[in-house]
Design a protein around this motif. Structure first.
Motif, PDB file in Angstrom:
ATOM      1  N   GLU A  23     -12.090 -31.237 -38.443  1.00 48.43           N
ATOM      2  CA  GLU A  23     -11.801 -30.406 -37.307  1.00 48.43           C
ATOM      3  C   GLU A  23     -10.584 -29.435 -37.605  1.00 48.43           C
ATOM      4  OE1 GLU A  23      -9.982 -31.586 -32.780  1.00 48.43           O
ATOM      5  OE2 GLU A  23      -8.814 -32.257 -34.376  1.00 48.43           O
ATOM      6  N   SER A  24      -9.807 -29.452 -38.520  1.00 45.44           N
ATOM      7  CA  SER A  24      -8.907 -28.623 -38.930  1.00 45.44           C
ATOM      8  C   SER A  24      -9.509 -27.415 -39.772  1.00 45.44           C
ATOM      9  CB  SER A  24      -7.809 -29.045 -39.876  1.00 45.44           C
ATOM     10  OG  SER A  24      -8.369 -29.445 -41.086  1.00 45.44           O
ATOM     11  N   GLU A  25     -10.612 -27.583 -40.537  1.00 41.14           N
ATOM     12  CA  GLU A  25     -11.499 -26.805 -41.253  1.00 41.14           C
ATOM     13  C   GLU A  25     -12.484 -25.890 -40.201  1.00 41.14           C
ATOM     14  OE1 GLU A  25     -12.268 -28.951 -45.244  1.00 41.14           O
ATOM     15  OE2 GLU A  25     -13.372 -29.864 -43.588  1.00 41.14           O
TER      16      GLU A  25
ATOM     17  N   ALA B  85     -11.695 -25.200 -36.991  1.00 37.96           N
ATOM     18  CA  ALA B  85     -10.819 -24.482 -36.150  1.00 37.96           C
ATOM     19  C   ALA B  85     -10.344 -23.087 -37.312  1.00 37.96           C
ATOM     20  CB  ALA B  85      -9.366 -25.188 -35.878  1.00 37.96           C
ATOM     21  N   SER B  86     -10.053 -23.528 -38.317  1.00 36.05           N
ATOM     22  CA  SER B  86      -9.909 -22.387 -39.252  1.00 36.05           C
ATOM     23  C   SER B  86     -10.759 -21.363 -39.398  1.00 36.05           C
ATOM     24  CB  SER B  86      -9.411 -22.847 -40.499  1.00 36.05           C
ATOM     25  OG  SER B  86      -9.114 -21.917 -41.483  1.00 36.05           O
ATOM     26  N   TYR B  87     -12.175 -21.915 -39.764  1.00 36.54           N
ATOM     27  CA  TYR B  87     -13.492 -21.264 -39.831  1.00 36.54           C
ATOM     28  C   TYR B  87     -13.737 -20.147 -38.619  1.00 36.54           C
ATOM     29  CZ  TYR B  87     -18.212 -20.276 -40.524  1.00 36.54           C
ATOM     30  OH  TYR B  87     -19.531 -19.406 -40.485  1.00 36.54           O
ATOM     31  N   SER B  88     -13.159 -20.824 -37.369  1.00 36.14           N
ATOM     32  CA  SER B  88     -13.554 -19.867 -36.238  1.00 36.14           C
ATOM     33  C   SER B  88     -12.263 -18.995 -35.973  1.00 36.14           C
ATOM     34  CB  SER B  88     -13.739 -20.874 -35.098  1.00 36.14           C
ATOM     35  OG  SER B  88     -12.507 -21.525 -34.877  1.00 36.14           O
ATOM     36  N   GLY B  89     -11.190 -19.348 -36.757  1.00 40.58           N
ATOM     37  CA  GLY B  89     -10.109 -18.342 -36.440  1.00 40.58           C
ATOM     38  C   GLY B  89      -9.146 -18.634 -35.512  1.00 40.58           C
TER      39      GLY B  89
ATOM     40  N   ALA C  14      -6.355 -21.931 -33.816  1.00 41.44           N
ATOM     41  CA  ALA C  14      -5.488 -23.030 -34.226  1.00 41.44           C
ATOM     42  C   ALA C  14      -6.161 -24.095 -33.677  1.00 41.44           C
ATOM     43  CB  ALA C  14      -4.168 -22.624 -33.424  1.00 41.44           C
ATOM     44  N   VAL C  15      -6.018 -25.346 -34.212  1.00 35.77           N
ATOM     45  CA  VAL C  15      -6.445 -26.630 -33.796  1.00 35.77           C
ATOM     46  C   VAL C  15      -6.363 -26.907 -32.402  1.00 35.77           C
ATOM     47  CG1 VAL C  15      -6.647 -29.028 -33.990  1.00 35.77           C
ATOM     48  CG2 VAL C  15      -6.396 -27.522 -36.238  1.00 35.77           C
TER      49      VAL C  15
ATOM     50  N   PHE D   9      -8.685 -24.411 -30.747  1.00 37.04           N
ATOM     51  CA  PHE D   9     -10.035 -24.663 -31.180  1.00 37.04           C
ATOM     52  C   PHE D   9     -10.505 -25.909 -30.100  1.00 37.04           C
ATOM     53  CE2 PHE D   9     -13.046 -27.382 -33.599  1.00 37.04           C
ATOM     54  CZ  PHE D   9     -14.076 -26.561 -33.733  1.00 37.04           C
TER      55      PHE D   9
ATOM     56  N   LYS E 284     -21.421 -26.233 -39.324  1.00 41.24           N
ATOM     57  CA  LYS E 284     -21.098 -24.807 -39.590  1.00 41.24           C
ATOM     58  C   LYS E 284     -22.252 -23.984 -38.743  1.00 41.24           C
ATOM     59  CE  LYS E 284     -20.966 -21.311 -43.217  1.00 41.24           C
ATOM     60  NZ  LYS E 284     -21.971 -20.387 -42.550  1.00 41.24           N
TER      61      LYS E 284
END
Length: 64
Positions: free
Chosen positions: A4-6, A8-12, A14-15, A18, A38
């Motif tokens: 989840e955290s990855e 969220a980060s990938y989509s720009g 915050a969790v 997201f 992905k």
């Protein structure tokens, strides 16, 4: 595959944002491990970029 955290980060995002905004459903590869694909995230982001994404909560849920 992203945790989840990855994802969220990938989509720009915050969790917490997201969790609200992302219509992509995670998959459970093993008990307790939820992962986001992905490629599915890319499709969602592409939809947002082209303006074809669902604009309401009900429309998003209808796509799932």
């Amino acid at each position: 595959m992203f945790r989840e955290s990855e994802a969220a980060s990938y989509s720009g995002l915050a969790v917490k944002h997201f969790k609200i905004a992302c219509p992509v459903q995670p998959i459970q590869l093993r008990p307790g491990v939820m992962l986001w694909d992905k490629r599915d995230l890319d499709l969602w982001i592409d939809d947002v970029k082209t303006g074809t994404h669902a604009s309401t909560h009900d429309a998003i849920l209808g796509r799932l």
